[in-house]
Write a protein that holds these residues in place. Structure first.
Motif, PDB file in Angstrom:
ATOM      1  N   SER A  26     -16.321   7.254   1.937  1.00 51.59           N
ATOM      2  CA  SER A  26     -17.771   7.476   1.965  1.00 51.59           C
ATOM      3  C   SER A  26     -18.237   8.583   1.029  1.00 51.59           C
ATOM      4  O   SER A  26     -19.423   8.681   0.734  1.00 51.59           O
ATOM      5  N   GLY A  27     -17.322   9.422   0.553  1.00 53.65           N
ATOM      6  CA  GLY A  27     -17.738  10.527  -0.321  1.00 53.65           C
ATOM      7  C   GLY A  27     -18.093  10.056  -1.713  1.00 53.65           C
ATOM      8  O   GLY A  27     -17.524   9.094  -2.224  1.00 53.65           O
ATOM      9  N   GLY A  28     -19.037  10.740  -2.355  1.00 53.72           N
ATOM     10  CA  GLY A  28     -19.464  10.334  -3.688  1.00 53.72           C
ATOM     11  C   GLY A  28     -18.905  11.180  -4.806  1.00 53.72           C
ATOM     12  O   GLY A  28     -19.277  11.010  -5.970  1.00 53.72           O
ATOM     13  N   GLU A  29     -17.989  12.089  -4.481  1.00 49.59           N
ATOM     14  CA  GLU A  29     -17.502  13.018  -5.490  1.00 49.59           C
ATOM     15  C   GLU A  29     -16.359  12.445  -6.329  1.00 49.59           C
ATOM     16  O   GLU A  29     -16.030  12.986  -7.391  1.00 49.59           O
ATOM     17  N   LEU A  30     -15.751  11.363  -5.874  1.00 48.14           N
ATOM     18  CA  LEU A  30     -14.631  10.777  -6.600  1.00 48.14           C
ATOM     19  C   LEU A  30     -15.103   9.615  -7.473  1.00 48.14           C
ATOM     20  O   LEU A  30     -16.043   8.913  -7.139  1.00 48.14           O
ATOM     21  N   LYS A  31     -14.415   9.424  -8.590  1.00 49.06           N
ATOM     22  CA  LYS A  31     -14.705   8.298  -9.471  1.00 49.06           C
ATOM     23  C   LYS A  31     -14.156   7.013  -8.854  1.00 49.06           C
ATOM     24  O   LYS A  31     -13.080   7.000  -8.267  1.00 49.06           O
ATOM     25  N   ARG A  32     -14.906   5.918  -9.001  1.00 45.98           N
ATOM     26  CA  ARG A  32     -14.511   4.644  -8.400  1.00 45.98           C
ATOM     27  C   ARG A  32     -13.616   3.846  -9.337  1.00 45.98           C
ATOM     28  O   ARG A  32     -13.862   3.764 -10.543  1.00 45.98           O
ATOM     29  N   ALA A  33     -12.582   3.253  -8.753  1.00 47.23           N
ATOM     30  CA  ALA A  33     -11.678   2.396  -9.512  1.00 47.23           C
ATOM     31  C   ALA A  33     -11.247   1.243  -8.627  1.00 47.23           C
ATOM     32  O   ALA A  33     -11.295   1.334  -7.395  1.00 47.23           O
ATOM     33  N   ALA A  34     -10.844   0.150  -9.250  1.00 45.41           N
ATOM     34  CA  ALA A  34     -10.353  -1.018  -8.519  1.00 45.41           C
ATOM     35  C   ALA A  34      -9.037  -1.474  -9.144  1.00 45.41           C
ATOM     36  O   ALA A  34      -8.848  -1.377 -10.362  1.00 45.41           O
ATOM     37  N   VAL A  35      -8.126  -1.929  -8.291  1.00 43.31           N
ATOM     38  CA  VAL A  35      -6.876  -2.511  -8.773  1.00 43.31           C
ATOM     39  C   VAL A  35      -6.729  -3.905  -8.182  1.00 43.31           C
ATOM     40  O   VAL A  35      -7.257  -4.194  -7.103  1.00 43.31           O
ATOM     41  N   ALA A  36      -6.021  -4.759  -8.893  1.00 42.67           N
ATOM     42  CA  ALA A  36      -5.815  -6.135  -8.448  1.00 42.67           C
ATOM     43  C   ALA A  36      -4.418  -6.296  -7.871  1.00 42.67           C
ATOM     44  O   ALA A  36      -3.420  -6.014  -8.548  1.00 42.67           O
ATOM     45  N   LEU A  37      -4.355  -6.709  -6.617  1.00 40.63           N
ATOM     46  CA  LEU A  37      -3.105  -7.113  -5.978  1.00 40.63           C
ATOM     47  C   LEU A  37      -3.045  -8.630  -6.073  1.00 40.63           C
ATOM     48  O   LEU A  37      -3.612  -9.333  -5.239  1.00 40.63           O
ATOM     49  N   THR A  38      -2.392  -9.123  -7.112  1.00 42.30           N
ATOM     50  CA  THR A  38      -2.434 -10.545  -7.421  1.00 42.30           C
ATOM     51  C   THR A  38      -1.187 -11.248  -6.909  1.00 42.30           C
ATOM     52  O   THR A  38      -0.068 -10.943  -7.330  1.00 42.30           O
ATOM     53  N   ASP A 107      -9.729   1.724   0.903  1.00 40.27           N
ATOM     54  CA  ASP A 107      -9.824   2.644  -0.224  1.00 40.27           C
ATOM     55  C   ASP A 107      -8.726   3.704  -0.120  1.00 40.27           C
ATOM     56  O   ASP A 107      -8.386   4.163   0.980  1.00 40.27           O
ATOM     57  N   TYR A 108      -8.201   4.098  -1.281  1.00 42.17           N
ATOM     58  CA  TYR A 108      -7.172   5.135  -1.322  1.00 42.17           C
ATOM     59  C   TYR A 108      -7.630   6.245  -2.270  1.00 42.17           C
ATOM     60  O   TYR A 108      -7.667   6.053  -3.478  1.00 42.17           O
ATOM     61  N   VAL A 183      -0.742   1.288  -1.775  1.00 43.70           N
ATOM     62  CA  VAL A 183      -1.527   0.048  -1.788  1.00 43.70           C
ATOM     63  C   VAL A 183      -0.631  -1.154  -1.486  1.00 43.70           C
ATOM     64  O   VAL A 183      -0.970  -2.024  -0.669  1.00 43.70           O
ATOM     65  N   VAL A 184       0.523  -1.209  -2.142  1.00 43.78           N
ATOM     66  CA  VAL A 184       1.450  -2.322  -1.935  1.00 43.78           C
ATOM     67  C   VAL A 184       2.008  -2.309  -0.510  1.00 43.78           C
ATOM     68  O   VAL A 184       2.187  -3.365   0.109  1.00 43.78           O
ATOM     69  N   TYR A 185       2.253  -1.123   0.014  1.00 44.70           N
ATOM     70  CA  TYR A 185       2.758  -1.011   1.382  1.00 44.70           C
ATOM     71  C   TYR A 185       1.741  -1.565   2.381  1.00 44.70           C
ATOM     72  O   TYR A 185       2.115  -2.255   3.339  1.00 44.70           O
ATOM     73  N   GLN A 186       0.456  -1.293   2.159  1.00 47.49           N
ATOM     74  CA  GLN A 186      -0.542  -1.842   3.076  1.00 47.49           C
ATOM     75  C   GLN A 186      -0.573  -3.372   2.990  1.00 47.49           C
ATOM     76  O   GLN A 186      -0.717  -4.055   4.012  1.00 47.49           O
ATOM     77  N   LEU A 187      -0.428  -3.919   1.793  1.00 50.75           N
ATOM     78  CA  LEU A 187      -0.323  -5.376   1.651  1.00 50.75           C
ATOM     79  C   LEU A 187       0.897  -5.898   2.399  1.00 50.75           C
ATOM     80  O   LEU A 187       0.814  -6.909   3.117  1.00 50.75           O
ATOM     81  N   ARG A 194       0.341  -6.732  10.491  1.00 48.51           N
ATOM     82  CA  ARG A 194       0.056  -5.391  10.994  1.00 48.51           C
ATOM     83  C   ARG A 194      -1.042  -4.729  10.174  1.00 48.51           C
ATOM     84  O   ARG A 194      -1.115  -4.932   8.957  1.00 48.51           O
ATOM     85  N   VAL A 195      -1.879  -3.938  10.828  1.00 53.21           N
ATOM     86  CA  VAL A 195      -2.861  -3.102  10.143  1.00 53.21           C
ATOM     87  C   VAL A 195      -2.306  -1.683  10.123  1.00 53.21           C
ATOM     88  O   VAL A 195      -2.194  -1.039  11.166  1.00 53.21           O
ATOM     89  N   THR A 196      -1.932  -1.230   8.955  1.00 52.77           N
ATOM     90  CA  THR A 196      -1.320   0.085   8.796  1.00 52.77           C
ATOM     91  C   THR A 196      -2.135   0.885   7.787  1.00 52.77           C
ATOM     92  O   THR A 196      -2.347   0.428   6.662  1.00 52.77           O
ATOM     93  N   ARG A 197      -2.581   2.043   8.191  1.00 53.37           N
ATOM     94  CA  ARG A 197      -3.382   2.880   7.294  1.00 53.37           C
ATOM     95  C   ARG A 197      -2.474   3.665   6.350  1.00 53.37           C
ATOM     96  O   ARG A 197      -1.370   4.081   6.732  1.00 53.37           O
ATOM     97  N   VAL A 198      -2.949   3.878   5.126  1.00 53.66           N
ATOM     98  CA  VAL A 198      -2.095   4.494   4.103  1.00 53.66           C
ATOM     99  C   VAL A 198      -2.759   5.682   3.400  1.00 53.66           C
ATOM    100  O   VAL A 198      -2.163   6.281   2.501  1.00 53.66           O
TER     101      VAL A 198
END
Length: 209
Positions: A26-38, A107-108, A183-187, A194-198
């Protein structure tokens, strides 16, 4: 859950992603990025499902030579999904339609000032992979059943942090660390039902900058 690359597995992963209780930063101080888990078929004839991992080009200014998922910072006005698809096209030559997006994971936030959103996508034909040599040294298809092994994941401690450092084995010779490993571990956990937070999984110190 079976890891075979089938339409049934695609449907189950789409359902798992749709019902995933995603946590957005929810914070706005970090730059946004996206990665593809294909997700795609493994290239060893096993019929198993794998995900696309890259080795970053040695010529890059930041994190050269490191293991990474295709991705990067959002352009102005882009959605997370649009950014992930654009980066797939720019880095590995894949032009996937929005219909091949299965969903988003948590989000991480990274130590280097970004918040990364994983976008899970589906790729029917991995022969379409065409790595851009300016950004990607090589592409690798890592089987989901390989990273599902109990000994594929280690959690370590470092003196610089009280958070657990994750290390995920992708071959006999290589491991990956957070943020990619988180990210891969959560996948991996989602595939297992299982829902596991990372978010609290730590990155190695060399990735803090």
């Amino acid at each position: 859950m079976s890891h075979a690359f089938t339409s049934d597995f695609r449907d189950r992963m789409a359902e798992a992603c749709a019902s995933f209780p995603r946590i957005a930063h929810s914070g706005g101080e970090l730059k946004r990025a996206a990665v593809a888990l294909t997700l795609t078929a493994a290239d060893d004839g096993s019929g198993q499902t794998a995900f696309v991992l890259t080795r970053r080009a040695a010529s890059l200014r930041a994190h050269s030579g490191q293991w990474a998922l295709p991705g990067g910072r959002l352009d102005p006005g882009e959605t997370l999904e649009e950014a992930a698809l654009r980066e797939l096209s720019e880095e590995v030559g894949l032009d996937l339609p929005q219909s091949e997006i299965l969903g988003l994971l948590d989000d991480y936030p990274t130590r280097s000032g970004y918040v990364i959103t994983p976008v899970v996508t589906w790729l029917e034909d991995a022969s379409a992979l065409r790595p851009n040599p300016a950004e990607v040294a090589s592409t690798h298809l890592i089987r989901l059943d390989y990273i599902a092994a109990p000994d594929a994941v280690d959690f370590e401690t470092i003196p610089e942090s009280d958070r657990p450092l994750i290390r995920l084995r992708i071959s006999e010779e290589h491991h990956i660390h957070a943020p990619t490993a988180a990210v891969v571990y959560q996948l991996r956990e989602l595939v297992a039902g299982r829902v596991t937070r990372v978010t609290e999984l730590e990155q190695p110190v060399f990735a803090w900058r």
